[in-house]
Design an enzyme around this catalytic site. Structure first.
Site, mmCIF file in Angstrom:
data_model
loop_
_atom_site.group_PDB
_atom_site.id
_atom_site.type_symbol
_atom_site.label_atom_id
_atom_site.label_comp_id
_atom_site.label_asym_id
_atom_site.label_seq_id
_atom_site.Cartn_x
_atom_site.Cartn_y
_atom_site.Cartn_z
ATOM 1 C CG HIS A 1 -0.069 0.101 2.501
ATOM 2 N ND1 HIS A 1 0.444 -1.020 3.135
ATOM 3 C CD2 HIS A 1 0.395 1.157 3.201
ATOM 4 C CE1 HIS A 1 1.176 -0.638 4.167
ATOM 5 N NE2 HIS A 1 1.166 0.686 4.234
ATOM 6 C CG HIS B 1 7.628 5.031 1.193
ATOM 7 N ND1 HIS B 1 7.398 6.172 1.952
ATOM 8 C CD2 HIS B 1 7.529 3.991 2.056
ATOM 9 C CE1 HIS B 1 7.189 5.829 3.210
ATOM 10 N NE2 HIS B 1 7.254 4.499 3.300
HETATM 11 P P1 ATP Z 1 5.924 -2.965 11.973
HETATM 12 O O1 ATP Z 1 5.826 -1.633 12.643
HETATM 13 O O2 ATP Z 1 5.665 -4.137 12.868
HETATM 14 O O3 ATP Z 1 7.165 -3.119 11.152
HETATM 15 P P2 ATP Z 1 4.227 -1.891 9.909
HETATM 16 O O4 ATP Z 1 5.192 -0.744 9.880
HETATM 17 O O5 ATP Z 1 3.885 -2.570 8.639
HETATM 18 O O6 ATP Z 1 4.715 -3.022 10.901
HETATM 19 P P3 ATP Z 1 2.535 -0.026 11.183
HETATM 20 O O7 ATP Z 1 3.698 0.412 12.013
HETATM 21 O O8 ATP Z 1 1.201 -0.152 11.833
HETATM 22 O O9 ATP Z 1 2.861 -1.432 10.532
HETATM 23 O O10 ATP Z 1 2.422 0.958 9.953
HETATM 24 C C1 ATP Z 1 1.317 1.000 9.095
HETATM 25 C C2 ATP Z 1 1.671 1.908 7.929
HETATM 26 O O11 ATP Z 1 1.925 3.229 8.412
HETATM 27 C C3 ATP Z 1 2.940 1.508 7.187
HETATM 28 O O12 ATP Z 1 2.814 1.903 5.840
HETATM 29 C C4 ATP Z 1 4.007 2.315 7.869
HETATM 30 O O13 ATP Z 1 5.103 2.557 6.997
HETATM 31 C C5 ATP Z 1 3.277 3.604 8.174
HETATM 32 N N1 ATP Z 1 3.804 4.209 9.392
HETATM 33 C C6 ATP Z 1 4.003 3.622 10.568
HETATM 34 N N2 ATP Z 1 4.477 4.463 11.504
HETATM 35 C C7 ATP Z 1 4.577 5.667 10.877
HETATM 36 C C8 ATP Z 1 4.997 6.959 11.293
HETATM 37 N N3 ATP Z 1 5.420 7.216 12.530
HETATM 38 N N4 ATP Z 1 4.979 7.921 10.366
HETATM 39 C C9 ATP Z 1 4.556 7.714 9.125
HETATM 40 N N5 ATP Z 1 4.133 6.514 8.670
HETATM 41 C C10 ATP Z 1 4.149 5.511 9.532
#
Ligand code: ATP
Ligand code: MG
Length: 199
Positions: A39, A124
């Site tokens: 996504h 991205h």
């Molecule tokens: P994990 O954190 O276990 O690696 P994940 O990153 O796939 O898993 P989430 O952290 O819930 O899951 O993130 C969901 C989406 O939001 C992803 O596309 C992630 O890149 C984005 N995301 C997460 N944290 C942030 C943040 N602090 N700022 C911007 N985007 C974020």
């Protein structure tokens, strides 16, 4: 719950991104994102309650209008973090419509008192986490062809040691028509004075 707003990838673009991921698996270790989880995040909300989820849905309803489907063009690979422990992603061109959509989404969230991660928008698609990039480079790779995204979705993210799972909570289709045109076309049943169809 943990929530974020993202563009879903259109089918061909998603398939070609998944093929790119499969090629990358050969070249580097890492925790690759499952194809159905690919996504493009527009706004990361973090922990929200039921009322905030409803507000976020309303924000999507408002943000979908006027911007229209968004072109996705891959620009190449990029990373966050260290080469031995990187987040590996596919960069997406900062098309004016994509920037405009992310601005709209963020404004509509703010207008409803919802906060999100305020970092600048760097479009991205994350392909892998904890990736260890090979010293010799990644070799020849085929990138997805440009495509058009139409689905804007509020996702719930369920974290687990095996990687996050994303569950769509609410999806809207992007609507290209300007506001004025949306009301200009009455429903068929309201068109009382039209002339009969002649053959
Ligand atoms: P994990 O954190 O276990 O690696 P994940 O990153 O796939 O898993 P989430 O952290 O819930 O899951 O993130 C969901 C989406 O939001 C992803 O596309 C992630 O890149 C984005 N995301 C997460 N944290 C942030 C943040 N602090 N700022 C911007 N985007 C974020
Ligand atoms: Mg994360």
């Amino acid at each position: 719950m943990r929530a974020f707003v993202a563009l879903e990838l259109p089918e061909a673009f998603a398939d070609e991104t998944a093929a790119l991921s499969r090629a990358l698996v050969e070249a580097c270790d890492g925790r690759f994102v499952d194809p159905e989880n690919l996504h493009l995040t527009l706004a990361f909300l973090g922990e929200v309650g039921e009322a905030e989820v409803r507000s976020a849905m309303a924000a999507l309803d408002a943000a979908r209008l006027g911007v229209g489907p968004v072109r996705l063009s891959a620009t190449g690979l990029g990373t966050f973090g260290r080469a031995r422990d990187a987040t590996l992603w596919l960069g997406i061109r900062k098309d004016p419509q994509l920037l405009s959509l992310s601005t709209h989404v963020r404004e509509e969230l703010s207008a409803r008192g919802l906060s999100y991660d305020e970092k600048g928008f760097l479009p991205h698609v994350t392909l892998a986490r904890r990736a260890r990039l090979p010293r010799g480079g990644l070799g020849e790779l085929a990138f997805p062809l440009p495509d058009v995204a139409t689905r804007l979705t509020l996702f719930r993210s369920i974290l687990s040691p095996d990687g996050a799972r994303y569950k769509p909570l609410y999806t809207v289709e992007l609507d290209a028509r300007p506001r004025s045109q949306r009301q200009a076309c009455p429903k068929i049943s309201e068109r009382k004075n039209t002339s009969p169809i002649t053959r």
